[in-house]
Design a protein around this motif. Structure first.
Motif, mmCIF file in Angstrom:
data_model
loop_
_atom_site.group_PDB
_atom_site.id
_atom_site.type_symbol
_atom_site.label_atom_id
_atom_site.label_comp_id
_atom_site.label_asym_id
_atom_site.label_seq_id
_atom_site.Cartn_x
_atom_site.Cartn_y
_atom_site.Cartn_z
ATOM 1 N N GLY A 10 0.805 -1.216 0.000
ATOM 2 C CA GLY A 10 0.000 0.000 0.000
ATOM 3 C C GLY A 10 0.835 1.261 0.000
ATOM 4 O O GLY A 10 2.074 1.212 -0.052
ATOM 5 N N LEU A 11 0.169 2.402 0.080
ATOM 6 C CA LEU A 11 0.847 3.697 0.018
ATOM 7 C C LEU A 11 1.898 3.833 1.112
ATOM 8 O O LEU A 11 3.068 4.124 0.834
ATOM 9 N N ILE A 12 1.509 3.616 2.365
ATOM 10 C CA ILE A 12 2.443 3.804 3.472
ATOM 11 C C ILE A 12 3.525 2.730 3.433
ATOM 12 O O ILE A 12 4.716 3.032 3.573
ATOM 13 N N GLY A 13 3.133 1.472 3.250
ATOM 14 C CA GLY A 13 4.105 0.393 3.268
ATOM 15 C C GLY A 13 5.161 0.517 2.191
ATOM 16 O O GLY A 13 6.348 0.272 2.435
ATOM 17 N N VAL A 156 3.107 -1.748 19.795
ATOM 18 C CA VAL A 156 2.738 -0.365 19.509
ATOM 19 C C VAL A 156 1.572 -0.398 18.532
ATOM 20 O O VAL A 156 1.653 -1.058 17.494
ATOM 21 N N THR A 157 0.483 0.280 18.854
ATOM 22 C CA THR A 157 -0.648 0.358 17.925
ATOM 23 C C THR A 157 -0.747 1.794 17.427
ATOM 24 O O THR A 157 -1.010 2.713 18.203
ATOM 25 N N THR A 158 -0.524 1.973 16.142
ATOM 26 C CA THR A 158 -0.432 3.309 15.551
ATOM 27 C C THR A 158 -1.784 3.743 14.999
ATOM 28 O O THR A 158 -2.279 3.173 14.030
ATOM 29 N N ARG A 159 -2.362 4.754 15.615
ATOM 30 C CA ARG A 159 -3.641 5.319 15.171
ATOM 31 C C ARG A 159 -3.331 6.447 14.191
ATOM 32 O O ARG A 159 -3.179 7.614 14.566
ATOM 33 N N THR A 160 -3.200 6.078 12.935
ATOM 34 C CA THR A 160 -2.711 6.989 11.903
ATOM 35 C C THR A 160 -3.855 7.800 11.311
ATOM 36 O O THR A 160 -4.928 7.271 11.027
ATOM 37 N N GLY A 161 -3.606 9.097 11.131
ATOM 38 C CA GLY A 161 -4.597 9.992 10.546
ATOM 39 C C GLY A 161 -4.579 9.961 9.026
ATOM 40 O O GLY A 161 -3.976 9.079 8.396
ATOM 41 N N ILE A 162 -5.239 10.941 8.420
ATOM 42 C CA ILE A 162 -5.252 11.090 6.962
ATOM 43 C C ILE A 162 -3.833 11.374 6.473
ATOM 44 O O ILE A 162 -3.164 12.279 6.967
ATOM 45 N N VAL A 163 -3.370 10.592 5.502
ATOM 46 C CA VAL A 163 -2.011 10.760 4.992
ATOM 47 C C VAL A 163 -2.037 11.656 3.758
ATOM 48 O O VAL A 163 -2.701 11.335 2.755
ATOM 49 N N LEU A 164 -1.345 12.785 3.843
ATOM 50 C CA LEU A 164 -1.225 13.685 2.701
ATOM 51 C C LEU A 164 -0.086 13.204 1.818
ATOM 52 O O LEU A 164 1.061 13.108 2.248
ATOM 53 N N SER A 165 -0.413 12.879 0.573
ATOM 54 C CA SER A 165 0.585 12.417 -0.380
ATOM 55 C C SER A 165 0.396 13.172 -1.686
ATOM 56 O O SER A 165 -0.611 13.839 -1.884
ATOM 57 N N ARG A 166 1.366 13.051 -2.566
ATOM 58 C CA ARG A 166 1.263 13.729 -3.861
ATOM 59 C C ARG A 166 0.466 12.916 -4.864
ATOM 60 O O ARG A 166 0.061 13.437 -5.906
ATOM 61 N N SER A 167 0.225 11.666 -4.556
ATOM 62 C CA SER A 167 -0.627 10.810 -5.395
ATOM 63 C C SER A 167 -0.981 9.588 -4.587
ATOM 64 O O SER A 167 -0.250 9.177 -3.690
ATOM 65 N N GLY A 168 -2.115 8.994 -4.885
ATOM 66 C CA GLY A 168 -2.524 7.781 -4.205
ATOM 67 C C GLY A 168 -3.101 8.045 -2.827
ATOM 68 O O GLY A 168 -3.146 9.177 -2.342
ATOM 69 N N GLY A 169 -3.545 6.977 -2.182
ATOM 70 C CA GLY A 169 -4.094 7.084 -0.844
ATOM 71 C C GLY A 169 -5.333 7.956 -0.802
ATOM 72 O O GLY A 169 -6.097 8.052 -1.762
ATOM 73 N N SER A 170 -5.536 8.624 0.333
ATOM 74 C CA SER A 170 -6.716 9.474 0.522
ATOM 75 C C SER A 170 -6.738 10.632 -0.460
ATOM 76 O O SER A 170 -7.811 11.148 -0.800
ATOM 77 N N MET A 171 -5.569 11.068 -0.898
ATOM 78 C CA MET A 171 -5.484 12.214 -1.799
ATOM 79 C C MET A 171 -5.640 11.830 -3.260
ATOM 80 O O MET A 171 -5.715 12.691 -4.133
ATOM 81 N N GLY A 172 -5.686 10.510 -3.534
ATOM 82 C CA GLY A 172 -5.686 10.054 -4.918
ATOM 83 C C GLY A 172 -6.847 10.569 -5.748
ATOM 84 O O GLY A 172 -6.699 10.815 -6.953
ATOM 85 N N ARG A 173 -8.022 10.745 -5.118
ATOM 86 C CA ARG A 173 -9.185 11.249 -5.850
ATOM 87 C C ARG A 173 -9.386 12.743 -5.657
ATOM 88 O O ARG A 173 -9.949 13.409 -6.529
ATOM 89 N N LEU A 174 -8.957 13.259 -4.508
ATOM 90 C CA LEU A 174 -9.206 14.665 -4.193
ATOM 91 C C LEU A 174 -8.247 15.610 -4.897
ATOM 92 O O LEU A 174 -8.656 16.638 -5.442
ATOM 93 N N LEU A 175 -6.962 15.269 -4.913
ATOM 94 C CA LEU A 175 -5.966 16.182 -5.481
ATOM 95 C C LEU A 175 -6.198 16.514 -6.957
ATOM 96 O O LEU A 175 -6.078 17.677 -7.351
ATOM 97 N N PRO A 176 -6.512 15.534 -7.808
ATOM 98 C CA PRO A 176 -6.756 15.900 -9.215
ATOM 99 C C PRO A 176 -7.878 16.925 -9.371
ATOM 100 O O PRO A 176 -7.798 17.818 -10.222
ATOM 101 N N LEU A 177 -8.924 16.817 -8.543
ATOM 102 C CA LEU A 177 -10.008 17.794 -8.601
ATOM 103 C C LEU A 177 -9.532 19.164 -8.156
ATOM 104 O O LEU A 177 -9.873 20.188 -8.768
ATOM 105 N N LEU A 178 -8.744 19.201 -7.086
ATOM 106 C CA LEU A 178 -8.216 20.483 -6.612
ATOM 107 C C LEU A 178 -7.285 21.111 -7.641
ATOM 108 O O LEU A 178 -7.292 22.331 -7.837
#
Length: 297
Positions: A10-13, A156-178
């Motif tokens: 995945g994106l983070i891995g 350790v259990t990591t409660r990770t928030g929204i990851v800002l990236s230049r492509s993919g992940g949560s931003m994969g659909r939003l960034l092209p629109l922006l």
């Protein structure tokens, strides 16, 4: 360090694996297909199969394995898959550790900001109680499975928030629109999205691998932001307007339960454990994070 990563595709891995190797660490990834290199080992988490030798000599195991949260509509079967895929993968890892005379020192197992449910504007440290909802229950059970690791393994259990990236992940659909100037806030925009940039996520996991920290860790930037501020900062960094708000009813019509739990829920996390341990963010402020996404840093 020798580090084993489950769910590294995945994106983070993917980014974390590259970051760790660049830092000189020995990284092995667990894959569900035929291995393509000596740095890959095959496993079958659905069948609870993993040769314990895959984890022998590892300092840290990092677990991202599980079906994608937003990849498909949330049917009853899909919701079951979200949970069972995570529990099976995590228990496969902890069971393999239990068969070793000298198990890894640390297990870092992914969780998520959704642990806290829809918490409005309340500031959430790691000691906050879990919320309600499908994803909150999923995170609670996922974290509990990680704590089935044998004695001597620091969890350790990591409660990770929204990851800002230049492509993919949560931003994969939003960034092209922006970038096209046709994006905008989602819902009323007053819900908090705890965020962090992709480089800072990788740096945080590397930090946690060697810091001796145990228990839950909020993985997010120290500056909180609601969706209005987050979208506004990204649009500004891209020199684009962000006028096209998507109302909550439209999101619910299209996304059903996904809308309320993934987009409209509010989690204002505070990274208290990372701050107390002295972790240094590359992008601690929203302005810096947005500028990195826009390619200005």
């Amino acid at each position: 360090m020798r580090i084993v990563i489950a769910g590294a595709s995945g994106l983070i891995g993917t980014h974390l694996s590259a970051t760790l190797r660049e830092a000189g660490h020995d990284v092995t990834t667990l894959v569900r297909r035929e291995p393509a290199s000596p740095a890959e080992i095959r496993w079958d988490p659905a069948a609870l199969r993993l040769d314990p030798a895959a984890l022998a000599g590892a300092d840290t195991v990092i677990n991202f394995a599980g079906a994608g949260i937003g990849d498909r509509p949330w049917t009853r079967n899909r919701i079951d898959t979200l949970l069972t895929s995570r529990l099976a993968a995590t228990r496969t890892l902890t069971a393999a550790m239990g068969k070793l005379d000298d198990p890894p020192r640390t297990l870092i197992s992914q969780s998520g900001s959704n642990y806290y449910g829809d918490s409005g504007a309340a500031q959430l440290r790691e000691s906050a109680s879990p919320g309600s909802g499908i994803l909150a229950r999923l995170c609670v059970e996922w974290e509990a499975a990680a704590h089935e690791a044998p004695d001597g393994v620091g969890v350790v259990t990591t409660r990770t928030g929204i990851v800002l990236s230049r492509s993919g992940g949560s931003m994969g659909r939003l960034l092209p629109l922006l970038r096209l100037g046709v994006g905008g806030p989602l819902g009323n925009g007053r819900q908090y999205w705890s965020w962090i940039t992709l480089p800072d996520v990788a740096a945080a996991f590397l930090f946690l691998a060697g810091a001796g920290i145990r228990g839950p860790v909020n993985v997010c930037a120290p500056e909180s932001a609601d969706v209005n501020a987050l979208i506004g900062a990204l649009a500004s960094a891209l020199h684009r307007p962000a006028f096209f708000r998507v109302p909550s009813p439209a999101l619910r019509l299209v996304m059903w339960k996904l809308a309320d739990e993934l987009i409209l829920a509010s989690q204002r996390m505070e990274p208290a454990v990372l701050e107390a341990a002295g972790f240094q963010w590359q992008h601690p402020s929203l302005a810096e994070g947005a500028a990195w996404v826009a390619g200005k840093h």
